[in-house]
Scaffold this motif. Structure first.
Motif, mmCIF file in Angstrom:
data_model
loop_
_atom_site.group_PDB
_atom_site.id
_atom_site.type_symbol
_atom_site.label_atom_id
_atom_site.label_comp_id
_atom_site.label_asym_id
_atom_site.label_seq_id
_atom_site.Cartn_x
_atom_site.Cartn_y
_atom_site.Cartn_z
ATOM 1 N N ASN A 185 0.833 -1.193 0.000
ATOM 2 C CA ASN A 185 0.000 0.000 0.000
ATOM 3 C C ASN A 185 0.878 1.258 0.000
ATOM 4 N N VAL A 186 0.727 2.073 -1.035
ATOM 5 C CA VAL A 186 1.544 3.294 -1.159
ATOM 6 C C VAL A 186 0.792 4.535 -0.697
ATOM 7 N N GLU A 187 -0.391 4.355 -0.108
ATOM 8 C CA GLU A 187 -1.255 5.475 0.255
ATOM 9 C C GLU A 187 -0.502 6.512 1.099
ATOM 10 N N GLY A 188 -0.464 7.746 0.588
ATOM 11 C CA GLY A 188 0.089 8.865 1.330
ATOM 12 C C GLY A 188 1.600 8.967 1.370
ATOM 13 N N LEU A 189 2.318 8.113 0.656
ATOM 14 C CA LEU A 189 3.776 8.192 0.682
ATOM 15 C C LEU A 189 4.237 9.530 0.090
ATOM 16 N N GLU A 190 5.165 10.172 0.774
ATOM 17 C CA GLU A 190 5.623 11.505 0.395
ATOM 18 C C GLU A 190 6.749 11.433 -0.639
ATOM 19 N N PRO A 191 6.883 12.502 -1.461
ATOM 20 C CA PRO A 191 8.015 12.576 -2.389
ATOM 21 C C PRO A 191 9.333 12.448 -1.627
ATOM 22 N N GLY A 192 10.264 11.709 -2.207
ATOM 23 C CA GLY A 192 11.533 11.459 -1.551
ATOM 24 C C GLY A 192 11.577 10.114 -0.852
ATOM 25 N N THR A 193 10.442 9.401 -0.836
ATOM 26 C CA THR A 193 10.382 8.085 -0.179
ATOM 27 C C THR A 193 10.960 7.000 -1.080
ATOM 28 N N GLN A 194 11.737 6.114 -0.501
ATOM 29 C CA GLN A 194 12.247 4.934 -1.199
ATOM 30 C C GLN A 194 11.934 3.716 -0.353
ATOM 31 N N VAL A 195 11.331 2.701 -0.970
ATOM 32 C CA VAL A 195 10.925 1.482 -0.257
ATOM 33 C C VAL A 195 11.721 0.304 -0.801
ATOM 34 N N THR A 196 12.245 -0.538 0.091
ATOM 35 C CA THR A 196 12.998 -1.720 -0.323
ATOM 36 C C THR A 196 12.135 -2.979 -0.211
ATOM 37 N N LEU A 197 12.619 -4.056 -0.789
ATOM 38 C CA LEU A 197 11.876 -5.315 -0.761
ATOM 39 C C LEU A 197 11.679 -5.837 0.653
ATOM 40 N N SER A 198 12.571 -5.449 1.568
ATOM 41 C CA SER A 198 12.453 -5.923 2.950
ATOM 42 C C SER A 198 11.177 -5.442 3.623
ATOM 43 N N GLU A 199 10.538 -4.416 3.082
ATOM 44 C CA GLU A 199 9.325 -3.859 3.679
ATOM 45 C C GLU A 199 8.050 -4.546 3.200
ATOM 46 N N LEU A 200 8.174 -5.503 2.298
ATOM 47 C CA LEU A 200 7.012 -6.275 1.878
ATOM 48 C C LEU A 200 6.546 -7.189 3.000
ATOM 49 N N LYS A 201 5.243 -7.279 3.202
ATOM 50 C CA LYS A 201 4.668 -8.181 4.198
ATOM 51 C C LYS A 201 4.224 -9.455 3.483
ATOM 52 N N LEU A 202 5.062 -10.466 3.558
ATOM 53 C CA LEU A 202 4.796 -11.723 2.857
ATOM 54 C C LEU A 202 3.912 -12.636 3.701
ATOM 55 N N PRO A 203 3.154 -13.521 3.052
ATOM 56 C CA PRO A 203 2.305 -14.456 3.804
ATOM 57 C C PRO A 203 3.142 -15.367 4.702
ATOM 58 N N ALA A 204 2.499 -15.919 5.719
ATOM 59 C CA ALA A 204 3.177 -16.844 6.633
ATOM 60 C C ALA A 204 3.739 -18.026 5.848
ATOM 61 N N GLY A 205 4.968 -18.431 6.169
ATOM 62 C CA GLY A 205 5.600 -19.550 5.487
ATOM 63 C C GLY A 205 6.334 -19.159 4.227
ATOM 64 N N THR A 206 6.349 -17.852 3.928
ATOM 65 C CA THR A 206 7.018 -17.354 2.719
ATOM 66 C C THR A 206 8.077 -16.343 3.122
ATOM 67 N N GLU A 207 9.246 -16.429 2.521
ATOM 68 C CA GLU A 207 10.334 -15.502 2.835
ATOM 69 C C GLU A 207 11.023 -15.033 1.559
ATOM 70 N N LEU A 208 11.673 -13.875 1.652
ATOM 71 C CA LEU A 208 12.405 -13.356 0.504
ATOM 72 C C LEU A 208 13.534 -14.298 0.123
ATOM 73 N N HIS A 209 13.760 -14.420 -1.192
ATOM 74 C CA HIS A 209 14.865 -15.237 -1.690
ATOM 75 C C HIS A 209 15.734 -14.386 -2.623
ATOM 76 N N THR A 210 15.836 -13.105 -2.275
ATOM 77 C CA THR A 210 16.617 -12.167 -3.058
ATOM 78 C C THR A 210 17.137 -11.075 -2.139
ATOM 79 N N ASP A 211 17.832 -10.097 -2.669
ATOM 80 C CA ASP A 211 18.428 -9.036 -1.862
ATOM 81 C C ASP A 211 17.337 -8.190 -1.197
ATOM 82 N N PRO A 212 17.240 -8.199 0.124
ATOM 83 C CA PRO A 212 16.182 -7.424 0.789
ATOM 84 C C PRO A 212 16.376 -5.916 0.653
#
Length: 206
Positions: free
Chosen positions: A141-168
């Motif tokens: 959800n990007v609602e209300g994010l201000e200019p200048g914001t940068q989001v990384t993959l580590s901030e994704l909320k993955l389902p239970a039992g699932t984890e990142l398999h790449t650079d967070p």
């Protein structure tokens, strides 16, 4: 996730000519491999396989191979570059509870704050998840994010039992300052002015 049952037949002829005959019969050459077994060459019904592959990371229950059913994930799908029909499919045998690495799509929802332009750097993400519980995708959800914001993959909320398999720390999205029409026109005019001024200088040098 649901399973799609598909009937397989053993394939004993190989080569381009044999593959063409298989496809003319409305079938697709495939190979089933994994879990320490020798690759098994099979054919699958083309129409049923085409429908099944419309679902990303579809779990196939391949019937009729060695007298047993095999759960499998499509790992390499070859299509004709012009007509788009299926030419060959590699299927990886999996088991319930086993973890597999797959790509799932990332969908953005909401609107960024006024004055911001949204740039999505990653439209999919590689995850490690249970073969029989692969998520269809993940939302952010990007609602209300201000200019200048940068989001990384580590901030994704993955389902239970699932984890990142790449650079967070890889970038998911960036919200930059939206350029106004006047600012863009001003930059364009400045560029044109610089170009015009360079001609007399070059002429004087000559």
């Amino acid at each position: 996730m649901s399973e799609v049952r598909i009937a397989a037949e053993p394939r004993t002829e190989f080569g381009k000519g044999a593959a063409r005959r298989v496809r003319r019969a409305g079938k697709v050459p495939a190979v089933l491999y994994g879990h320490g077994t020798d690759p098994r060459h099979i054919t699958l019904p083309g129409h049923d396989l085409m429908l099944a592959l419309k679902t990303p990371n579809v779990l196939l229950r391949v019937e009729g191979v060695g007298g047993t059913d095999n759960l499998a994930l499509p790992k390499a799908v070859q299509r004709d570059v012009i007509k788009g029909f299926l030419e060959h499919v590699d299927l990886l045998v999996v088991e319930k509870g086993e973890k597999v690495a797959v790509e799932i799509p990332v969908t953005l929802t909401g609107e960024v704050a006024s004055g911001g332009s949204l740039y999505q750097e990653a439209v999919s993400v590689e995850v490690l998840t249970e073969a029989t519980h692969i998520p269809e995708g993940v939302e952010f959800n990007v609602e209300g994010l201000e200019p200048g914001t940068q989001v990384t993959l580590s901030e994704l909320k993955l389902p239970a039992g699932t984890e990142l398999h790449t650079d967070p720390d890889a970038t998911l999205l960036i919200v930059s300052h939206e350029r106004s029409g006047a600012a863009a026109e001003g930059e364009e005019a400045a560029g044109e002015g610089a170009g015009e001024g360079s001609e007399p200088a070059e002429a004087a040098a000559e």
